[in-house]
Design a protein around this motif. Sequence first.
Motif, PDB file in Angstrom:
ATOM      1  N   THR A  33     -81.958 -57.569  65.019  1.00  0.00           N
ATOM      2  CA  THR A  33     -80.751 -58.264  64.576  1.00  0.00           C
ATOM      3  C   THR A  33     -80.114 -58.863  65.824  1.00  0.00           C
ATOM      4  O   THR A  33     -80.346 -58.391  66.939  1.00  0.00           O
ATOM      5  CB  THR A  33     -79.737 -57.320  63.912  1.00  0.00           C
ATOM      6  OG1 THR A  33     -79.244 -56.412  64.896  1.00  0.00           O
ATOM      7  CG2 THR A  33     -80.356 -56.551  62.755  1.00  0.00           C
ATOM      8  N   ALA A  69     -77.137 -58.642  66.777  1.00  0.00           N
ATOM      9  CA  ALA A  69     -76.250 -57.673  67.401  1.00  0.00           C
ATOM     10  C   ALA A  69     -77.043 -56.640  68.195  1.00  0.00           C
ATOM     11  O   ALA A  69     -76.662 -56.237  69.294  1.00  0.00           O
ATOM     12  CB  ALA A  69     -75.402 -56.974  66.345  1.00  0.00           C
ATOM     13  N   GLU A  95     -78.263 -57.962  71.536  1.00  0.00           N
ATOM     14  CA  GLU A  95     -77.228 -58.047  72.566  1.00  0.00           C
ATOM     15  C   GLU A  95     -77.070 -56.752  73.349  1.00  0.00           C
ATOM     16  O   GLU A  95     -76.764 -56.756  74.532  1.00  0.00           O
ATOM     17  CB  GLU A  95     -75.884 -58.361  71.902  1.00  0.00           C
ATOM     18  CG  GLU A  95     -75.313 -59.697  72.269  1.00  0.00           C
ATOM     19  CD  GLU A  95     -74.094 -59.996  71.416  1.00  0.00           C
ATOM     20  OE1 GLU A  95     -73.150 -59.188  71.440  1.00  0.00           O
ATOM     21  OE2 GLU A  95     -74.121 -61.022  70.716  1.00  0.00           O
ATOM     22  N   ASN A  96     -77.224 -55.638  72.655  1.00  0.00           N
ATOM     23  CA  ASN A  96     -76.986 -54.336  73.295  1.00  0.00           C
ATOM     24  C   ASN A  96     -78.252 -53.505  73.380  1.00  0.00           C
ATOM     25  O   ASN A  96     -78.217 -52.293  73.332  1.00  0.00           O
ATOM     26  CB  ASN A  96     -75.947 -53.551  72.499  1.00  0.00           C
ATOM     27  CG  ASN A  96     -74.636 -54.266  72.445  1.00  0.00           C
ATOM     28  OD1 ASN A  96     -73.995 -54.483  73.451  1.00  0.00           O
ATOM     29  ND2 ASN A  96     -74.242 -54.685  71.263  1.00  0.00           N
ATOM     30  N   GLN A 103     -78.893 -50.130  74.973  1.00  0.00           N
ATOM     31  CA  GLN A 103     -78.195 -48.942  74.485  1.00  0.00           C
ATOM     32  C   GLN A 103     -78.820 -48.363  73.227  1.00  0.00           C
ATOM     33  O   GLN A 103     -78.279 -47.439  72.628  1.00  0.00           O
ATOM     34  CB  GLN A 103     -76.730 -49.286  74.219  1.00  0.00           C
ATOM     35  CG  GLN A 103     -76.059 -49.826  75.460  1.00  0.00           C
ATOM     36  CD  GLN A 103     -74.586 -50.078  75.236  1.00  0.00           C
ATOM     37  OE1 GLN A 103     -73.904 -49.290  74.613  1.00  0.00           O
ATOM     38  NE2 GLN A 103     -74.103 -51.187  75.733  1.00  0.00           N
ATOM     39  N   LEU A 121     -77.228 -50.933  64.497  1.00  0.00           N
ATOM     40  CA  LEU A 121     -77.318 -52.375  64.293  1.00  0.00           C
ATOM     41  C   LEU A 121     -78.740 -52.790  63.914  1.00  0.00           C
ATOM     42  O   LEU A 121     -79.138 -53.937  64.078  1.00  0.00           O
ATOM     43  CB  LEU A 121     -76.893 -53.102  65.577  1.00  0.00           C
ATOM     44  CG  LEU A 121     -75.589 -52.616  66.219  1.00  0.00           C
ATOM     45  CD1 LEU A 121     -75.360 -53.318  67.544  1.00  0.00           C
ATOM     46  CD2 LEU A 121     -74.413 -52.869  65.291  1.00  0.00           C
ATOM     47  N   ALA A 122     -79.507 -51.821  63.402  1.00  0.00           N
ATOM     48  CA  ALA A 122     -80.929 -52.069  63.147  1.00  0.00           C
ATOM     49  C   ALA A 122     -81.151 -53.048  62.006  1.00  0.00           C
ATOM     50  O   ALA A 122     -80.234 -53.406  61.270  1.00  0.00           O
ATOM     51  CB  ALA A 122     -81.616 -50.735  62.831  1.00  0.00           C
ATOM     52  N   LEU A 123     -82.400 -53.461  61.886  1.00  0.00           N
ATOM     53  CA  LEU A 123     -82.807 -54.335  60.793  1.00  0.00           C
ATOM     54  C   LEU A 123     -82.886 -53.530  59.498  1.00  0.00           C
ATOM     55  O   LEU A 123     -83.379 -52.398  59.508  1.00  0.00           O
ATOM     56  CB  LEU A 123     -84.198 -54.910  61.073  1.00  0.00           C
ATOM     57  CG  LEU A 123     -84.359 -55.874  62.241  1.00  0.00           C
ATOM     58  CD1 LEU A 123     -85.824 -55.940  62.633  1.00  0.00           C
ATOM     59  CD2 LEU A 123     -83.854 -57.249  61.849  1.00  0.00           C
ATOM     60  N   ASN A 160     -76.142 -43.873  61.425  1.00  0.00           N
ATOM     61  CA  ASN A 160     -74.741 -43.936  61.017  1.00  0.00           C
ATOM     62  C   ASN A 160     -73.850 -43.092  61.902  1.00  0.00           C
ATOM     63  O   ASN A 160     -72.634 -43.066  61.712  1.00  0.00           O
ATOM     64  CB  ASN A 160     -74.589 -43.447  59.587  1.00  0.00           C
ATOM     65  CG  ASN A 160     -75.339 -44.323  58.633  1.00  0.00           C
ATOM     66  OD1 ASN A 160     -75.227 -45.536  58.704  1.00  0.00           O
ATOM     67  ND2 ASN A 160     -76.134 -43.711  57.773  1.00  0.00           N
ATOM     68  N   GLY A 161     -74.439 -42.359  62.795  1.00  0.00           N
ATOM     69  CA  GLY A 161     -73.619 -41.542  63.666  1.00  0.00           C
ATOM     70  C   GLY A 161     -73.529 -40.099  63.210  1.00  0.00           C
ATOM     71  O   GLY A 161     -72.873 -39.289  63.854  1.00  0.00           O
ATOM     72  N   GLU A 209     -74.213 -61.578  62.366  1.00  0.00           N
ATOM     73  CA  GLU A 209     -74.761 -60.891  63.535  1.00  0.00           C
ATOM     74  C   GLU A 209     -75.832 -59.874  63.161  1.00  0.00           C
ATOM     75  O   GLU A 209     -76.523 -59.350  64.013  1.00  0.00           O
ATOM     76  CB  GLU A 209     -73.635 -60.221  64.342  1.00  0.00           C
ATOM     77  CG  GLU A 209     -72.874 -59.164  63.574  1.00  0.00           C
ATOM     78  CD  GLU A 209     -71.883 -58.425  64.452  1.00  0.00           C
ATOM     79  OE1 GLU A 209     -71.985 -58.547  65.677  1.00  0.00           O
ATOM     80  OE2 GLU A 209     -71.021 -57.728  63.899  1.00  0.00           O
ATOM     81  N   PHE A 210     -75.957 -59.591  61.869  1.00  0.00           N
ATOM     82  CA  PHE A 210     -76.999 -58.654  61.458  1.00  0.00           C
ATOM     83  C   PHE A 210     -78.214 -59.355  60.874  1.00  0.00           C
ATOM     84  O   PHE A 210     -79.107 -58.721  60.327  1.00  0.00           O
ATOM     85  CB  PHE A 210     -76.433 -57.643  60.462  1.00  0.00           C
ATOM     86  CG  PHE A 210     -75.327 -56.828  61.069  1.00  0.00           C
ATOM     87  CD1 PHE A 210     -75.595 -55.988  62.139  1.00  0.00           C
ATOM     88  CD2 PHE A 210     -74.028 -56.921  60.607  1.00  0.00           C
ATOM     89  CE1 PHE A 210     -74.583 -55.259  62.728  1.00  0.00           C
ATOM     90  CE2 PHE A 210     -73.012 -56.183  61.193  1.00  0.00           C
ATOM     91  CZ  PHE A 210     -73.287 -55.348  62.263  1.00  0.00           C
ATOM     92  N   ASN A 229     -86.716 -60.639  79.198  1.00  0.00           N
ATOM     93  CA  ASN A 229     -86.908 -60.065  80.534  1.00  0.00           C
ATOM     94  C   ASN A 229     -87.552 -61.008  81.543  1.00  0.00           C
ATOM     95  O   ASN A 229     -88.355 -60.578  82.369  1.00  0.00           O
ATOM     96  CB  ASN A 229     -87.810 -58.813  80.479  1.00  0.00           C
ATOM     97  CG  ASN A 229     -87.288 -57.788  79.529  1.00  0.00           C
ATOM     98  OD1 ASN A 229     -86.133 -57.864  79.107  1.00  0.00           O
ATOM     99  ND2 ASN A 229     -88.107 -56.827  79.193  1.00  0.00           N
ATOM    100  N   ASP A 230     -87.277 -62.286  81.465  1.00  0.00           N
ATOM    101  CA  ASP A 230     -87.858 -63.219  82.435  1.00  0.00           C
ATOM    102  C   ASP A 230     -89.367 -63.280  82.388  1.00  0.00           C
ATOM    103  O   ASP A 230     -90.015 -63.643  83.364  1.00  0.00           O
ATOM    104  CB  ASP A 230     -87.456 -62.832  83.877  1.00  0.00           C
ATOM    105  CG  ASP A 230     -86.185 -63.528  84.272  1.00  0.00           C
ATOM    106  OD1 ASP A 230     -85.615 -64.217  83.414  1.00  0.00           O
ATOM    107  OD2 ASP A 230     -85.762 -63.391  85.430  1.00  0.00           O
TER     108      ASP A 230
END
Lengths: 424, 244, 377
Positions: A60, A62, A65-66, A69, A74-76, A182-183, A259-260, A271-272
Amino acid sequence: MIKFILKGILRDRSRSLLPVIVVAAGVFLTVFLSSYLSGVFSDMIDLSARFTTGHVKIMTRAYAENQEQMPNDLALFNVSALKSELISEYPDMEWVERIHFGGLLDVPDENGETRGQGPAAGTAIDLLSSGSSEPERMNVRKSLVKGSLPANRGEALISDDFAEKFDVSVGNEITLFGSTMNGSMMFKTFVVSGTLRFGNAFLDRGAVFIDILDAQEALDMNDASGEILGYFNDREYNDLKALSVKEKFNAKYSSITDEFSPEMLRLVDQNDMGQYLMMSENVGSIMIIIFVLAMSVVLWNTGLLGGLRRYSEYGIRLALGEEKKHIYGTTILEAVLIGIIGSLVGTALGLGGAWYLQTYGLNLGSVTQNMGMMIPTVLRAKISPALFYIGFFPGVIATVLGNALAGLAIYKRKTSRLFKELEV
Amino acid sequence: MKLLIILITATFSLFAFTSPDAMEILDKVDRNMSSRNRIFESEMIIHGRRTSRNITSVTYSEGNKQSFTEYLSPARELGTKMLKLGNQLWIYSPSTDRIIQISGHMLRQSVMGSDLSYEDMMDDRKLTEIYSAELTDNEIIDNRNTYVLVLTTKVEDATYFKQKIWVDTERYVPLKQEMFAKSGQLLKRTSLSEVKLIQGKWFPTRIIYKDVLKDGEGTEFTMTSIKFDQNIPDYIFTKAALKK
Amino acid sequence: MGAGLRTWLNVAVLSFAFVVIIFYNGMLDGWNRQGRNDTIAWVTGAGQFWHPGFDRFDPYTFQDSHNLLSPEIVSEVEKKNLSPVLVSQATAFPQGRSLGVILKGIDPEQTILSLPSSALKDEINQDNAIVGKRFAESANLKKGDKLLIRWRDKNGTFDAREVNIAEIFNCDVPEADNGQVYLSINNLQKMMGMQNEASYLVAGENNPVKNPDNWIFRDLSFLLADFDKLILSKRVGASIMQVFLLLIALIAIFDTQVLSIFRRQKEIGTYIALGMTRIQVVGIFTVEGGTHSILATLLGALYGIPLLLLINKTGISFGIGQNMNITLADTIYPYYSLKLIISTILLVILSATIVSYLPSRKIAKMKPTDALKGKLQ
């Protein structure tokens, strides 16, 4: 005429065997080395493709972007539907789900209470479904130190250093503790089926590999995945193809406002890798040109030798009244045939070797034994269309050129001196 | 005119003189908020970036050293239990039948993806134990008069160095709290509402936590039932209770 | 015809192999040296003394792993033989995002590491920080920007403040850059409530302290293990390439040798007739073949030295290592060690001599009478 010369080449081993062997060897070395060099220069790309970037990768927006981490929240979603569409739209590609997660690896005592624990870097791949290419792609089997690959759900591979540190043996249980996408708290007990060496100090201190279905269950990621990686079936990264796949996919699925929504990146977008790819291709082609040149010089030399080897023969043929032009013509024709035969054999052998290296790889054995998963210890070659002609044409041309130069000597010979020369 | 001014100043100084001592206010808050023990059922709504979750649990706590929480829903969490004794924390998961000890360095991690860490949940010392207070203002919050207290820590290990707290002038219940870093940076904001009279104590049953440094909607915490000073059997606060 | 030409062709190819082998290994050695030197310069120093509980890859250990600096250590710090580093976990909030970072308190006066620590000296603005280029990019920071950081001190009390990005440094070592925010150690000690404490000590070249109490020495082979493995794997790959390159050249020599023995039978017969032993004759031919390699070395030196020196001066630019998370300088300057050059010369001479010897063995089996007549055998 050709038939006659061919017969000569086939029957007179002294005239043909060594030149053919040398041409074949030279061409073989060139072809094989070219494929090997392409393999060497692409090993970082290959490593990156296999472990992190895929040939293309879907996340996704989002998540992307992170990424570092491991934001599984924010998974698909609806991964299986997406995957089946991908499979039908891009039949020449393989699509695999991967989930990266963090947490704690907790080692229980006999009462099921914590005996030891350490931070875990988790990776979930398709370890179990039959015919899964993932264990091989991730070099899992070769990185095994103890035990074996998981054969059932609920089995895990852990880093060998972790196992040593906490005295965990194959067959023992360990619990993964962390949080779901979900935490919520996540607990899952696994049986250790084997231990791995990664060759990377970070992963060696506490990595865990589990099956993707176990991860989806444990992390509450039903039909969700952090990433979907796409691989071309021929294992080779093809940038043009990747670009068209990416554009087509993003036009259809990706939305700037959501964003999802899934977004596809090529290997070179990450990564270049693009810069590296370009550089490795350049360096690779320079090295290959160097080898082709070197081989040409060697084969030219062989051609010269061929002419010299048959000095007396030409003398006799001249003495018998054969025209110089005719002798020269047959020599050249012979050289062409020898060049073709040698180059064919060499190219075939080279391609065979390259194919073997591409398919099975050459394990460097004891030198790099157990350096681990993240270090490319298996040398691989890469077959490209260029291999079919890169050795062949220089092989033929250099052989002919050498013979042609040596053959010029024929014209310098004087009939009057022939008998003196031939006197034995 | 002069007289009026004198009168006004006098009234003000009189007010200042009779205004309650900040520590007294805090003490009253503590008396409201703490009890020998309590049993409460609660609902926590955690707003994630994508979804919100509802977690219900029942908690038994005694003093500020012992607490035992059992999760009731969602199904995934059902039966998960947490035991805290002093500064040790164990978590039991029924699905794995394991008791995992959360060691020191893990205690600062977030619980269930909320804006609370394990340590936050474990630190429920009385405010008067941790802070010295100063009355700075009066404000109206949700149509209630409040004392605005600035609390500064007097111990070393408070989670927040400084707090600003709005205390209902009648019920001695905090209605709003702001937590500050040592540097003065605002870190967290909580608002407390649905204040109910329970067993003679005024108690806010709904708390919204918000980490102001992060984008997001924060965490809502609602106590659906609460009982004070119950007879909680001792075994509740043992590891054996985790596996029951 | 062409004996000279052939010799030179052989020599050319062999010299070429010779130069390429030196170049390639020189590049690897250059990478290795630069990588090691950079890592030593930016991260490890000449070694480190760790608090026994400290583990650079386990941020959970940071909280409890710090020691008081003994007077002995403090005096070495003043002499710039040791440099203390205090490490702590924290959260940075660039533009409302939260980002896990590692705070490293370093001595602004330190000279052991190349970090631009003097940027942390500013007395007026106590909250200066320096970060690496890559971290700055990922957090979208420029020099002079403010970055909000939240951490918990040794007692767990939250604290947060904005730090001023006083300097952004560019270094090839990902470990020095990724997710690292450097502050002055005094500052971090105050922030954490860990006065005069450090998580580890970086040793300088001349550090006289050997076994300080409560610290464990981590030598370079420990600290650089991953990098060493990477280089080793590259070396193995390179050596295979060299073998193949050499093989091409050696085929030519072998071929030449076979022919010259075939054509010079009369000569061989003559040698033997003159009383030389076969071994001596084999020796002559072997040396002759081997001479190729000497010529190749000389020829290689002729064009190789200027070429390799030029590359050594200009370097070869890659500029990609950082984002691939490996220590690879933007520009690699090959390093040609004496050992490399001598061992390559020996390799070339030895292998050329061996392939010259192999066909020459045939001589030993010749009948001198037939050889003298030049009869095919």
